[in-house]
Design an enzyme around this catalytic site. Structure first.
Site, PDB file in Angstrom:
ATOM      1  N   ASP A 234      -6.643  -3.946  -7.045  1.00  0.00           N
ATOM      2  CA  ASP A 234      -7.653  -4.286  -6.103  1.00  0.00           C
ATOM      3  C   ASP A 234      -7.311  -5.637  -5.741  1.00  0.00           C
ATOM      4  O   ASP A 234      -7.521  -6.302  -6.976  1.00  0.00           O
ATOM      5  CB  ASP A 234      -8.868  -3.590  -5.510  1.00  0.00           C
ATOM      6  CG  ASP A 234      -9.459  -3.977  -4.237  1.00  0.00           C
ATOM      7  OD1 ASP A 234     -10.194  -5.143  -4.105  1.00  0.00           O
ATOM      8  OD2 ASP A 234      -9.288  -3.061  -2.908  1.00  0.00           O
TER       9      ASP A 234
ATOM     10  N   ARG B 229       0.929  -1.234   0.321  1.00  0.00           N
ATOM     11  CA  ARG B 229       0.226   0.536  -0.688  1.00  0.00           C
ATOM     12  C   ARG B 229       0.659   1.333  -0.104  1.00  0.00           C
ATOM     13  O   ARG B 229       0.299   2.063   0.498  1.00  0.00           O
ATOM     14  CB  ARG B 229      -0.535   0.271   1.549  1.00  0.00           C
ATOM     15  CG  ARG B 229      -2.403  -1.014   0.216  1.00  0.00           C
ATOM     16  CD  ARG B 229      -3.591  -0.351   2.151  1.00  0.00           C
ATOM     17  NE  ARG B 229      -3.844  -1.406   2.478  1.00  0.00           N
ATOM     18  CZ  ARG B 229      -4.498  -1.822   3.760  1.00  0.00           C
ATOM     19  NH1 ARG B 229      -3.306  -0.813   4.854  1.00  0.00           N
ATOM     20  NH2 ARG B 229      -4.375  -3.342   4.282  1.00  0.00           N
TER      21      ARG B 229
ATOM     22  N   ARG C  68      -8.658  10.667  -5.093  1.00  0.00           N
ATOM     23  CA  ARG C  68      -9.435  10.379  -5.329  1.00  0.00           C
ATOM     24  C   ARG C  68     -11.014  11.191  -5.137  1.00  0.00           C
ATOM     25  O   ARG C  68     -12.213  10.791  -4.609  1.00  0.00           O
ATOM     26  CB  ARG C  68      -9.608   9.386  -3.891  1.00  0.00           C
ATOM     27  CG  ARG C  68      -8.464   8.178  -3.959  1.00  0.00           C
ATOM     28  CD  ARG C  68      -9.530   7.494  -4.350  1.00  0.00           C
ATOM     29  NE  ARG C  68     -10.857   6.904  -4.146  1.00  0.00           N
ATOM     30  CZ  ARG C  68     -11.088   6.369  -3.440  1.00  0.00           C
ATOM     31  NH1 ARG C  68     -10.762   5.998  -2.410  1.00  0.00           N
ATOM     32  NH2 ARG C  68     -12.438   5.780  -2.782  1.00  0.00           N
TER      33      ARG C  68
ATOM     34  N   ARG D 269      -3.648   6.413   1.055  1.00  0.00           N
ATOM     35  CA  ARG D 269      -4.718   7.149   0.791  1.00  0.00           C
ATOM     36  C   ARG D 269      -3.945   8.469   1.596  1.00  0.00           C
ATOM     37  O   ARG D 269      -4.303   9.574   2.216  1.00  0.00           O
ATOM     38  CB  ARG D 269      -5.648   7.090   2.112  1.00  0.00           C
ATOM     39  CG  ARG D 269      -6.929   6.993   1.196  1.00  0.00           C
ATOM     40  CD  ARG D 269      -7.891   6.338   1.966  1.00  0.00           C
ATOM     41  NE  ARG D 269      -7.952   4.873   2.796  1.00  0.00           N
ATOM     42  CZ  ARG D 269      -8.197   4.238   3.232  1.00  0.00           C
ATOM     43  NH1 ARG D 269      -9.384   4.734   3.826  1.00  0.00           N
ATOM     44  NH2 ARG D 269      -8.184   3.261   4.031  1.00  0.00           N
TER      45      ARG D 269
ATOM     46  N   TYR E  98     -14.024 -12.934   1.486  1.00  0.00           N
ATOM     47  CA  TYR E  98     -14.597 -11.876   0.690  1.00  0.00           C
ATOM     48  C   TYR E  98     -15.806 -12.295   0.249  1.00  0.00           C
ATOM     49  O   TYR E  98     -17.465 -11.784   0.418  1.00  0.00           O
ATOM     50  CB  TYR E  98     -13.908 -11.375  -0.131  1.00  0.00           C
ATOM     51  CG  TYR E  98     -13.178 -10.427   0.316  1.00  0.00           C
ATOM     52  CD1 TYR E  98     -13.376  -9.168   1.457  1.00  0.00           C
ATOM     53  CD2 TYR E  98     -11.735 -10.459   0.576  1.00  0.00           C
ATOM     54  CE1 TYR E  98     -12.922  -8.411   2.028  1.00  0.00           C
ATOM     55  CE2 TYR E  98     -10.837  -9.905   1.133  1.00  0.00           C
ATOM     56  CZ  TYR E  98     -11.000  -8.285   2.489  1.00  0.00           C
ATOM     57  OH  TYR E  98     -10.144  -8.112   2.506  1.00  0.00           O
TER      58      TYR E  98
END
Length: 344
Positions: free
Chosen positions: A71, A23, A36, A27, A148
């Site tokens: 992703d 990552r 974003r 963010r 998931y």
């Protein structure tokens, strides 16, 4: 050195320990947050030019490898399980997989058909980075993807997934087989598109016992990793909370084994075996600590590696959004400044 990271993957001597971060684009970076504000996460993933832009953003910090911005859940949509990212909830699977009928409807597809935009992004990134920085591709491992799918999103206990695994092992195996074949084809396609290394993320595998891992997961992971290893590119096999699973992971395959912070790196490497490279393993939250604290802990990780060829410095999981960017740059500088006695 352009190939510092790739040399370490092959357990060759390097001038300094290479470093990249899971990552490393995200963010915590102002330029990513600005993007974003205009685009959703999925829009960035599905637009090769935007994926290129985000992949390049953290390279100014001095890391030794770029990792494709994508992703792990992207293969689920072409398999027949559309999803979205809901604010405060993370990924939400709109049609969870709960029984044999759900599993039967899941598709195995060709990567160029369902994930062509990812492969286009890899080609763009390679053209931009060629001769400058190696590119890592990646995919989610079967259990993490299955969790998931079955849970319908993130889970704290994987209740539904484990009940399917124990209560209907034949159906669970079919689900894992479909996912593993999709992932196997996907990683091969990434290598063909230009990825110079790949990482298999088994982020939630630490929820399983060694017996369940060996029985229900290992055959599917082995099918992926041993197939990708035939391409000749380095393959990083990563999981979290894997202190009880390291040897089983190693036996499944991977030229590099990624470890988290819950086990000293030296102990993990001894258990894995020095015929494998190792990646890790600073606690990601230390990047939010005072820089001198993070630096001291990073040097302790480097000391555990003892100057042995084949160590790639990384966090034990991804950078968290609260991380100050200057802390990341400072840590990269600490890693590159460190010299083991007797190192090249």
């Amino acid at each position: 050195m352009f190939d510092r990271f790739l040399r370490a993957c092959r357990r060759e001597k390097t001038d300094v320990t290479p470093v990249w971060f899971m990552r490393q684009a995200g963010r915590y970076m102002a330029e990513y947050r600005a993007l974003r504000e205009k685009h959703t996460l999925l829009e960035i993933c599905k637009t090769p030019e935007l994926a290129l832009e985000v992949t390049l953003q953290p390279l100014r910090l001095g890391v030794d490898a770029a990792i494709l911005f994508a992703d792990i859940l992207l293969p689920l949509e072409p398999m027949g399980a559309p999803f979205s990212f809901e604010k405060g909830e993370g990924p939400v699977i709109h049609a969870p997989v709960r029984d044999r009928a759900d599993i039967d409807r899941m598709r195995v597809f060709e990567p160029e058909e369902g994930l062509g935009y990812v492969l286009d992004a890899i080609r763009l990134i390679r053209r931009e980075l060629d001769g400058k920085t190696p590119l890592i591709g990646f995919a989610g491992a079967p259990f993490t993807m299955a969790s998931y799918l079955v849970e319908g999103g993130k889970s704290s206990d994987y209740f539904r997934t484990k009940q399917l695994m124990w209560g209907d092992p034949a159906s669970f195996s079919l689900l894992m087989s479909k996912i593993s074949e999709v992932v196997r084809r996907y990683l091969h396609a990434q290598v063909e598109a230009g990825a110079q290394a790949v990482q298999l993320f088994d982020s939630w595998i630490g929820a399983l016992s060694p017996e369940d891992y060996r029985t229900h997961v290992a055959p599917h992971v082995k099918n992926i990793l041993q197939s990708i290893e035939t391409t000749g590119v380095p393959v990083i096999h990563f999981g979290t909370n894997t202190s009880t699973l390291l040897e089983a992971q190693r036996d499944c395959g991977g030229t590099v084994i990624g470890v988290d912070w819950r086990l000293p790196l030296g102990e993990a490497w001894k258990r894995i075996g020095y015929d494998h490279a190792i990646q890790g393993n600073l606690d990601p939250l230390l990047l939010c600590a005072p820089p001198d604290v993070a630096a001291a802990r990073a040097r302790a990780v480097l000391a555990e590696a003892a100057g042995r060829p084949g160590h790639i410095f990384n966090l034990g999981h991804g950078i968290v959004p609260q991380t100050p960017v200057d802390h990341v740059k400072a840590l990269v500088d600490v890693i590159h400044a460190y010299r083991h006695e007797g190192a090249a």
